[in-house]
Design a protein around this motif. Structure first.
Motif, mmCIF file in Angstrom:
data_model
loop_
_atom_site.group_PDB
_atom_site.id
_atom_site.type_symbol
_atom_site.label_atom_id
_atom_site.label_comp_id
_atom_site.label_asym_id
_atom_site.label_seq_id
_atom_site.Cartn_x
_atom_site.Cartn_y
_atom_site.Cartn_z
ATOM 1 N N ASP A 111 -8.152 18.759 -10.105
ATOM 2 C CA ASP A 111 -9.230 18.035 -9.471
ATOM 3 C C ASP A 111 -9.096 17.836 -7.967
ATOM 4 N N ASP A 112 -8.698 18.901 -7.273
ATOM 5 C CA ASP A 112 -8.516 18.755 -5.830
ATOM 6 C C ASP A 112 -9.796 19.032 -5.074
ATOM 7 N N TYR A 113 -10.623 19.905 -5.640
ATOM 8 C CA TYR A 113 -11.836 20.351 -4.967
ATOM 9 C C TYR A 113 -11.537 20.985 -3.625
ATOM 10 N N ARG A 156 -3.843 4.142 -9.990
ATOM 11 C CA ARG A 156 -4.166 3.341 -8.805
ATOM 12 C C ARG A 156 -5.407 2.491 -8.990
ATOM 13 N N GLY A 157 -6.126 2.717 -10.106
ATOM 14 C CA GLY A 157 -7.326 1.928 -10.343
ATOM 15 C C GLY A 157 -8.459 2.276 -9.405
ATOM 16 N N ARG A 158 -8.379 3.446 -8.795
ATOM 17 C CA ARG A 158 -9.500 3.855 -7.944
ATOM 18 C C ARG A 158 -9.713 5.351 -8.047
ATOM 19 N N MET A 159 -10.863 5.771 -7.605
ATOM 20 C CA MET A 159 -11.220 7.177 -7.768
ATOM 21 C C MET A 159 -11.065 7.906 -6.446
ATOM 22 N N GLU A 160 -10.546 9.111 -6.530
ATOM 23 C CA GLU A 160 -10.428 9.942 -5.335
ATOM 24 C C GLU A 160 -11.800 10.255 -4.746
ATOM 25 N N GLN A 161 -11.814 10.558 -3.478
ATOM 26 C CA GLN A 161 -13.060 10.904 -2.798
ATOM 27 C C GLN A 161 -12.932 12.319 -2.238
ATOM 28 N N PRO A 162 -13.088 13.324 -3.097
ATOM 29 C CA PRO A 162 -12.862 14.686 -2.620
ATOM 30 C C PRO A 162 -13.861 15.074 -1.531
ATOM 31 N N THR A 163 -13.365 15.891 -0.601
ATOM 32 C CA THR A 163 -14.201 16.429 0.466
ATOM 33 C C THR A 163 -14.610 17.842 0.074
#
Ligand code: ADP
Ligand code: MG
Length: 308
Positions: free
Chosen positions: A248-250, A170-177
């Motif tokens: 990498d779900d955190y 997707r060309g973007r990084m996840e923002q884990p909570t």
């Protein structure tokens, strides 16, 4: 980074007055003051360009993620965030990049009352290392070693594809909570906990080994936790594999006695975090995958090899 450049940059982007800590950025050491009766919980995580993120990553998202992965470790221990340090290696001074990076970093830091108290800044390949400090009442930290036969296995939130796949696709990084509030609410309830950074099966495996137990895991319950959109078109085998070995779900995976189900659900509500039961701890070592009907699932899962 040489001379005044380094100090200007630290002053501009990484210095704010310390509020909770007795001494923050600017001296040879920072000073922390955990409350009486509390233990310090300390964790360190490094993010390396090319391995954990691409050079094209939005810097604000990188700032968020670098701290989020560390807060997630505090969450897994049931520790309350206090402060963190940032070691940063940068190929060049890019003011716009630093402004965005520090904005993403501070937004998450402020949301958790966790302040930047020091670090190190140098020129080199882009690389970030955060050390986070939290506090937890002595003896109350959630550990990997406390799971007992008969406990339920729970997972917070939703599961997803590995972050690297997400970023590449997707060309973007996840923002884990980071599940800090849930970790705090589970003190005294959960018997063991771990944050999921390598996939549910791999990280639950750490708990099983540390606790000297095994588990039965409902692969369909786990597949149902996949965030919709990520895997909507995939068949059930692939959905199970994503949920079990993806990454990498955190989120937190944790165990609690069956008698504590209502308390776990209350902890989920109190922290506004979904919690789902996905299995049970058993005395026999190893991990046994079952489907929704309880029949064995023989499917091979990547990180399943640890249990062969
Ligand atoms: P020292 O020479 O004692 O290691 P430095 O010159 O590296 O100190 O850093 C000066 C001050 O700035 C120290 O208080 C250090 O903790 C802080 N610092 C350096 N880099 C960062 C950073 N990236 N974020 C926050 N604080 C930093
Ligand atoms: Mg230094």
């Amino acid at each position: 980074m040489s001379g005044s450049g380094e100090f200007d940059l630290i002053a501009r982007y990484f210095t704010r007055p310390a509020r909770r800590s007795p001494l923050g950025v600017g001296d040879d050491c920072a000073l922390l003051a955990p409350a009486a009766g509390m233990q310090l919980a300390v964790s360190c995580d490094m993010l390396v360009e090319g391995r954990h993120f691409l050079s094209t990553v939005e810097p604000a998202r990188l700032g968020h993620k670098a701290l989020a992965v560390n807060l997630s470790d505090l969450a897994a221990c049931g520790a309350r965030p206090l402060a963190f340090t940032l070691a940063l290696s940068l190929p060049a001074v890019d003011e716009a990049w630093l402004a965005d990076f520090s904005r993403g970093l501070y937004a998450l830091a402020d949301a958790h009352g966790c302040e930047l108290v020091g670090g190190d800044t140098t020129r080199g390949p882009l690389n970030l290392c955060i050390t986070v400090f939290g506090e937890v009442p002595a003896g109350a930290a959630l550990l990997r070693s406390g799971a007992r036969a008969g406990d339920d296995v729970w997972v917070s939130g939703t599961l997803s594809l590995p972050a690297e796949a997400f970023e590449l696709a997707r060309g973007r990084m996840e923002q884990p909570t980071p599940r800090v509030a849930l970790g705090l609410a589970l003190r005294g309830i959960a018997t063991a906990a771990v944050d999921i950074s390598d996939g549910l099966v791999g990280d639950l495996g750490h708990v099983l080994r540390a606790s000297g137990v095994g588990a039965r895991l409902d692969a369909d319950a786990a597949a149902n936790l996949l965030a919709t959109g990520d895997t909507a078109g995939l068949d059930i085998d692939l959905r199970r594999a994503c949920a079990l070995a993806g990454g990498d779900d955190y989120e937190l995976a944790f165990t609690a006695p069956a008698s504590a189900r209502a308390a776990v659900e209350q902890a989920g509500r109190a922290s506004a975090t979904a919690v789902t039961r996905v299995g049970a701890i058993e005395a026999e070592a190893g991990l046994r995958l079952v489907d929704a009907q309880g029949a064995p699932v023989t499917q091979h899962v990547a990180s399943f090899d640890h249990f062969a």
